[in-house]
Design an enzyme around this catalytic site. Structure first.
Site, mmCIF file in Angstrom:
data_model
loop_
_atom_site.group_PDB
_atom_site.id
_atom_site.type_symbol
_atom_site.label_atom_id
_atom_site.label_comp_id
_atom_site.label_asym_id
_atom_site.label_seq_id
_atom_site.Cartn_x
_atom_site.Cartn_y
_atom_site.Cartn_z
ATOM 1 N N ASP A 9 -20.643 15.713 16.977
ATOM 2 C CA ASP A 9 -19.423 16.470 17.235
ATOM 3 C C ASP A 9 -19.616 17.852 16.606
ATOM 4 O OD1 ASP A 9 -19.110 16.090 14.523
ATOM 5 O OD2 ASP A 9 -17.112 15.193 14.641
ATOM 6 N N HIS A 10 -18.535 18.617 16.503
ATOM 7 C CA HIS A 10 -18.612 19.979 15.951
ATOM 8 C C HIS A 10 -19.119 19.977 14.510
ATOM 9 C CE1 HIS A 10 -14.718 18.170 15.231
ATOM 10 N NE2 HIS A 10 -14.580 18.923 14.156
ATOM 11 N N CYS A 66 -21.848 13.040 12.754
ATOM 12 C CA CYS A 66 -20.564 13.726 12.716
ATOM 13 C C CYS A 66 -20.344 14.060 11.243
ATOM 14 C CB CYS A 66 -19.442 12.883 13.329
ATOM 15 S SG CYS A 66 -19.091 11.319 12.518
ATOM 16 N N GLY A 67 -19.140 14.453 10.872
ATOM 17 C CA GLY A 67 -18.930 14.880 9.494
ATOM 18 C C GLY A 67 -19.303 13.806 8.480
ATOM 19 N N THR A 68 -18.701 12.640 8.635
ATOM 20 C CA THR A 68 -18.993 11.524 7.736
ATOM 21 C C THR A 68 -20.063 10.597 8.288
ATOM 22 O OG1 THR A 68 -17.341 10.161 8.828
ATOM 23 C CG2 THR A 68 -16.606 11.455 6.910
ATOM 24 N N HIS A 99 -35.654 -3.673 8.604
ATOM 25 C CA HIS A 99 -34.893 -4.927 8.634
ATOM 26 C C HIS A 99 -33.954 -5.041 9.839
ATOM 27 C CE1 HIS A 99 -35.254 -5.880 4.031
ATOM 28 N NE2 HIS A 99 -36.421 -5.657 4.612
ATOM 29 N N ASN A 100 -33.419 -3.925 10.290
ATOM 30 C CA ASN A 100 -32.394 -3.986 11.343
ATOM 31 C C ASN A 100 -32.872 -3.442 12.682
ATOM 32 O OD1 ASN A 100 -30.767 -2.708 8.594
ATOM 33 N ND2 ASN A 100 -30.323 -4.792 9.263
ATOM 34 N N ARG A 133 -37.950 -13.001 10.274
ATOM 35 C CA ARG A 133 -36.576 -13.436 9.953
ATOM 36 C C ARG A 133 -35.558 -12.355 10.323
ATOM 37 N NH1 ARG A 133 -38.798 -11.391 5.391
ATOM 38 N NH2 ARG A 133 -37.494 -10.244 3.905
ATOM 39 N N HIS A 134 -35.995 -11.114 10.321
ATOM 40 C CA HIS A 134 -35.069 -10.027 10.671
ATOM 41 C C HIS A 134 -34.746 -10.047 12.165
ATOM 42 C CE1 HIS A 134 -35.463 -8.602 6.648
ATOM 43 N NE2 HIS A 134 -36.772 -8.486 6.765
#
Ligand code: RB5
Length: 144
Positions: A9-10, A66-68, A99-100, A133-134
């Site tokens: 975003d901005h 984005c910001g956060t 792992h993910n 396992r992941h």
């Protein structure tokens, strides 16, 4: 070289622009789904097309901000084929891949510097999914 889907975003736009330059110089192809300025906008408008590009294979993976990082990550993770990981340290980015098998790296643009962002991106790019396992755990994420 791999194609990366980008979305912001901005609040994330300046960092996204800088990272596209950084990664293009490394030889990656950037598929930028916007936004294209610092004018106020809504992150889902850019997150959804980027998620679809990763899901359909048009891009090998994505980088979004984005910001956060929260709003865009929440949006991306509505897509069944997406595992978007919000990372604010290189260690988290490496583990998100190892792992993910995260296929979209999400950054909190207002809370990290450019140098920190580059270190996070590099950690993500250099890490390898460990499988085993992941993979079993990833296979249980989807809502059936
Ligand atoms: C925009 O002000 C801000 O809300 C957005 O970038 C993001 O932080 C939302 O999660």
């Amino acid at each position: 070289m791999e194609t990366i889907a980008f979305a912001s975003d901005h609040a994330g736009y300046p960092l996204k622009k800088a990272l596209i330059e950084y990664l293009s110089a490394k030889g990656y192809k950037a598929l930028d789904f916007g936004t294209d300025s610092e004018d106020s906008c809504d992150y889902p408008d850019y997150a959804h097309p980027a998620a679809k590009a990763v899901e359909n294979g048009e891009a090998a993976f994505g980088i979004a901000m984005c910001g956060t990082g929260n709003g865009i990550q929440m949006t991306l993770n509505k897509h069944q084929g997406i595992r978007a990981a919000l990372c604010w340290r290189p260690e988290l980015a490496a583990l998100a891949k190892e792992h993910n098998n995260a296929n979209i790296l999400v950054l909190p643009a207002r809370f990290i510097s450019y140098n920190e962002a580059v270190a996070i991106v590099d950690a993500y790019l250099n890490a390898k999914f460990e499988g085993g396992r992941h993979q079993r755990r990833i296979d249980k994420i989807a809502v059936k």
